[in-house]
Design a protein around this motif. Structure first.
Motif, PDB file in Angstrom:
ATOM      1  N   PRO A 146      17.854  29.510 -17.320  1.00 49.70           N
ATOM      2  CA  PRO A 146      18.676  29.596 -16.104  1.00 49.70           C
ATOM      3  C   PRO A 146      20.096  29.057 -16.335  1.00 49.70           C
ATOM      4  N   ILE A 166      -0.208  34.328 -17.841  1.00 52.56           N
ATOM      5  CA  ILE A 166      -0.067  33.020 -17.196  1.00 52.56           C
ATOM      6  C   ILE A 166      -1.324  32.220 -17.531  1.00 52.56           C
ATOM      7  N   GLN A 206      -4.870  34.224 -17.385  1.00 48.93           N
ATOM      8  CA  GLN A 206      -4.563  35.182 -16.317  1.00 48.93           C
ATOM      9  C   GLN A 206      -3.518  36.187 -16.783  1.00 48.93           C
ATOM     10  N   THR A 224      -2.255  23.331 -19.116  1.00 52.35           N
ATOM     11  CA  THR A 224      -2.827  24.662 -18.897  1.00 52.35           C
ATOM     12  C   THR A 224      -3.827  25.059 -19.982  1.00 52.35           C
ATOM     13  N   LEU A 264       2.520  33.686  -9.755  1.00 48.71           N
ATOM     14  CA  LEU A 264       1.180  33.103  -9.923  1.00 48.71           C
ATOM     15  C   LEU A 264       1.219  31.782 -10.695  1.00 48.71           C
ATOM     16  N   HIS A 265       2.432  31.312 -11.022  1.00 46.73           N
ATOM     17  CA  HIS A 265       2.543  30.078 -11.810  1.00 46.73           C
ATOM     18  C   HIS A 265       2.257  28.869 -10.922  1.00 46.73           C
ATOM     19  N   ILE A 270       0.953  25.466 -12.202  1.00 44.11           N
ATOM     20  CA  ILE A 270       0.740  24.132 -12.765  1.00 44.11           C
ATOM     21  C   ILE A 270       1.715  23.120 -12.154  1.00 44.11           C
ATOM     22  N   LEU A 327       0.754  19.873  -9.860  1.00 48.69           N
ATOM     23  CA  LEU A 327       1.158  18.519 -10.257  1.00 48.69           C
ATOM     24  C   LEU A 327       1.806  17.788  -9.087  1.00 48.69           C
ATOM     25  N   ALA A 350      11.438  25.764 -12.328  1.00 49.13           N
ATOM     26  CA  ALA A 350      12.400  25.820 -13.438  1.00 49.13           C
ATOM     27  C   ALA A 350      13.784  26.371 -13.069  1.00 49.13           C
TER      28      ALA A 350
END
Lengths: 487, 211
Positions: free
Chosen positions: A108, A212, A216, A246, B101-102, B104, B108, B180
């Motif tokens: 970004p 992911i 997934q 993960t 779909l992220h 994690i 947290l 992010a």
């Protein structure tokens, strides 16, 4: 001539983390994960394809029998070649232990080389980055080094690709938001290549997609794997997993689950069309349990990348690796240490298409100075991997005898003939004597890199794309913009 | 006679779940005030954990083990007191936005908030504006927290804020965002009340906003 028996020659350093037995054990474990636990596939078409291929589909959960994975491993090509996007010259051979280096794509943020400030990446920053990559000799391929964010975000992928092809002729690994973006980018590539078939024969672009974790495949990812297979174009599929977050905290657990994610992507791809070019990715690392970052510089990151390379070689799959990146928030000593270690280990391990050179801030920001510094580090690593040639010429017995005790080798033909090929001369790394360094302005490595980057941005001209091709690409970008404005 | 608080607190810090349950039961049996067991034992221990995590002396899995121990103790004490007396730092609806779909990062944040005494309602992944709206109506949270990993999906955060405005609920709830590609500038641009770069800061942000 004497007979030499039992003579073993290392033409490069020998380096591996995992033995073939360990690779086999991890492969079998990954197959067990696919057969027992399975993966979710959030795309109906992909589930249909998997079902026809012999997978067990229950709702969105797909379990993959080991025989289906074995079949995909047999049908996937062991090698993928990527070409110069202007000339079609077959430059990058993703096979065996060949290690190539390039940048990463979707940060970004980027550091503006003129202000030193961290800013959102733009079409201009991506254009400048591609120019710099094009000019640096040790960079073999291009990823954009930033997300274009000063255009409508839903079609920014088309702008990002346009910025890349206008400024570099090196092969491109590109991201796309979805298959519609991917289709537009393929159309641009077909125009550049001069046709659908021409692009397939000499591909200069590979798409990047990722599952992911844990286990997934989102619609975007699965549909890209299918489209790439239908088009016969290479696709990089790269699980980005973090130990303890993960994937399991144990390194073997990371490799097993990560490999299961890659192999299930491979099965979607190969079940769509056998023989489609597929590049196994994987950014396997730890979650730092204090800051929770996805680490790009930890020793475990290097250990995992090298062991994944061992697995890729064992499976005879072209591999997408990661190197030349850092967790540091600026280009400092830490960044240098982390990049040097990862580039050296990558060069020694031999994964094929190694991206993310120039990333700082655990993959959130790109730096052109860091990229220019790493260009030298890659050169040094390449020298390491060339190893030491041992033969009559290099043993140099005659010349040692000729010079004898005392004397010097400076003016010998043998020296003249060999010194340049035996030694590597970096461009930014400083080996000046102290006084010369003072006279040349007492500059740090970063300052020299900054000057080099600015010089490239201001003075370097990449090979231009023919005007008519530029216009056709522009038209596709504009067409996508119209669609977004209308919707 | 010991009132067990110090020992409960110590075992929350070290994440000894079974021991915390045992001690909490003993404290209850000895006739201690349930609210005191929570405030001077369970929550006191957890606040030490929070401070140690922030200063880098404790790691995420250790914090979560402490939180599990605290929650186990809380579950034993809660039936003994009126629900309005149960200490809660606030209620947060949390989810990953539409098309993404992220999860994690979002998970947290959710776990760290819970360990800091917040009640969280996790609406999961791929949560569009309607889903957040529904959760706001149903649970009346103090805060909604949205997460996104992609520059394409982060746009959905603005849609949620707009929908809350249309429904006249925007001033009833605070909105915080993270992920992010998110920055303070983006939060300002879409009219969110705050941005946090990580789970620890998200907890601090909630504390600040609700102070």
């Amino acid at each position: 001539m004497p007979v030499k028996s039992n003579y073993v020659e290392n033409t490069s350093p020998m380096f591996s983390i995992l033995s073939p037995s360990q690779c086999e054990e991890i492969l079998l474990a990954a197959q067990e994960v696919l057969e027992r636990t399975g993966v979710t596939v959030h795309d109906e078409e992909a589930r249909d394809i998997l079902k026809k291929a012999g997978c067990w589909v229950d709702g969105i959960l797909v379990r993959i029998p080991s025989a289906v994975v074995d079949r995909a491993l047999r049908s996937v090509p062991k090698r993928v070649t990527l070409c110069n996007n202007r000339t079609g010259s077959r430059d990058v051979h993703l096979e065996g232990y060949n290690a190539y280096f390039g940048t990463g794509s979707d940060t970004p943020f980027t550091i503006d080389p003129y202000t030193g400030k961290r800013q959102r990446s733009t079409k201009k920053s991506v254009s400048n980055a591609c120019k710099v990559i094009d000019a640096l000799p040790n960079l073999d391929f291009v990823m954009s080094l930033g997300i274009v964010q000063d255009v409508p975000l839903l079609i920014s992928d088309r702008h990002q690709f346009e910025a890349q092809v206008l400024n570099t002729s090196k092969p491109i690994v590109t991201t796309a938001h979805d298959i519609y973006g991917f289709a537009d980018i393929i159309e641009m590539c077909e125009i550049m290549a001069g046709g659908v078939e021409e692009l397939r024969r000499n591909p200069f672009m590979t798409l990047y997609a990722e599952p992911i974790s844990p286990l997934q495949h989102a619609w975007e990812a699965a549909s890209k794997l299918i489209l790439a297979a239908r088009k016969g174009l290479p696709v990089v599929y790269t699980p980005c997993v973090m130990a303890g977050g993960t994937v399991p905290a144990t390194m073997a657990g990371v490799l097993t689950q990560g490999l299961a994610e890659s192999l299930s992507g491979l099965v979607i791809n190969q079940s769509t069309r056998e023989g489609s070019p597929f590049i196994m990715g994987g950014v396997f690392t730890i979650m730092d349990m204090s800051s929770t970052i996805f680490s790009y510089g930890s020793p475990e990151f290097n250990l995992l990348m090298s062991s994944l390379a061992d697995l890729a070689h064992y499976l005879k799959l072209p591999m997408f690796g990661t190197a030349g990146c850092s967790d540091s928030n600026l280009v400092d000593e830490q960044a240098g240490i982390e990049a040097a270690l990862s580039i050296a280990m990558t060069a020694l391990s031999g994964p094929n298409l190694n991206h993310d050179v120039g990333y700082i801030e655990y993959g959130s920001t790109s730096s052109l100075e860091f990229l220019a510094i790493n260009n030298d580090v890659i050169g040094m690593a390449r020298r390491l991997v060339r190893g030491i040639k041992v033969n009559d010429e290099t043993l140099a017995l005659d010349i040692i005898h000729k010079i004898g005790p005392g004397g010097h080798f400076l003016s010998e033909d043998h020296t003249m003939k060999n010194f340049k090929t035996e030694t590597y001369y970096p461009s930014l790394i400083d080996r000046q004597r102290y006084e010369s360094w003072l006279e040349s302005g007492s500059k740090t490595l970063f300052e020299r890199a900054n000057e080099k980057v600015k010089d490239i941005i201001e003075n370097y001209e990449p090979d231009p794309l023919p005007k008519d091709v530029q216009q056709k690409i522009r038209a596709i970008v504009e067409r996508s913009e119209q669609k977004v404005v209308k919707s | 006679m010991s009132n067990y608080y110090e020992e409960i607190s110590q075992n929350v810090i070290t994440g000894q779940l079974d021991r915390v349950k045992q001690l909490t039961q003993q404290a209850i049996d000895a006739g201690n005030d349930p609210v005191e067991i929570i405030n001077q034992g369970l929550i006191l221990g957890m606040s030490v954990v929070g401070a140690r995590f922030k200063s880098g002396q404790m790691f995420v899995p250790e914090v979560l083990m402490s939180a599990r121990s605290m929650t186990a103790g809380m579950d034993m004490v809660k039936p003994l007191i009126l629900s309005e007396d149960i200490p809660s730092a606030g209620k947060v609806v949390i989810g990953t936005v539409k098309g993404d779909l992220h999860d994690i990062g979002k998970n947290l944040v959710s776990m760290m908030l819970e360990s800091a005494g917040y009640t969280t309602i996790n609406v999961g992944v791929d949560a569009g504006p309607e889903k957040f709206l529904q959760a706001v109506k149903e649970h009346k949270p103090n805060i909604i927290a949205m997460s996104a990993l992609l520059t394409t999906t982060m746009l959905s955060m603005k849609d949620t804020i707009e929908l809350l405005k249309e429904e006249g609920l925007r001033d009833k709830v605070l909105v915080i965002i993270g992920g992010a590609p998110i920055s303070q500038d983006f939060a300002d641009e879409i009219g969110a009340d705050g941005f946090a770069p990580d789970a620890g800061s998200a907890t601090d942000l909630c504390k600040k906003l609700l102070a």
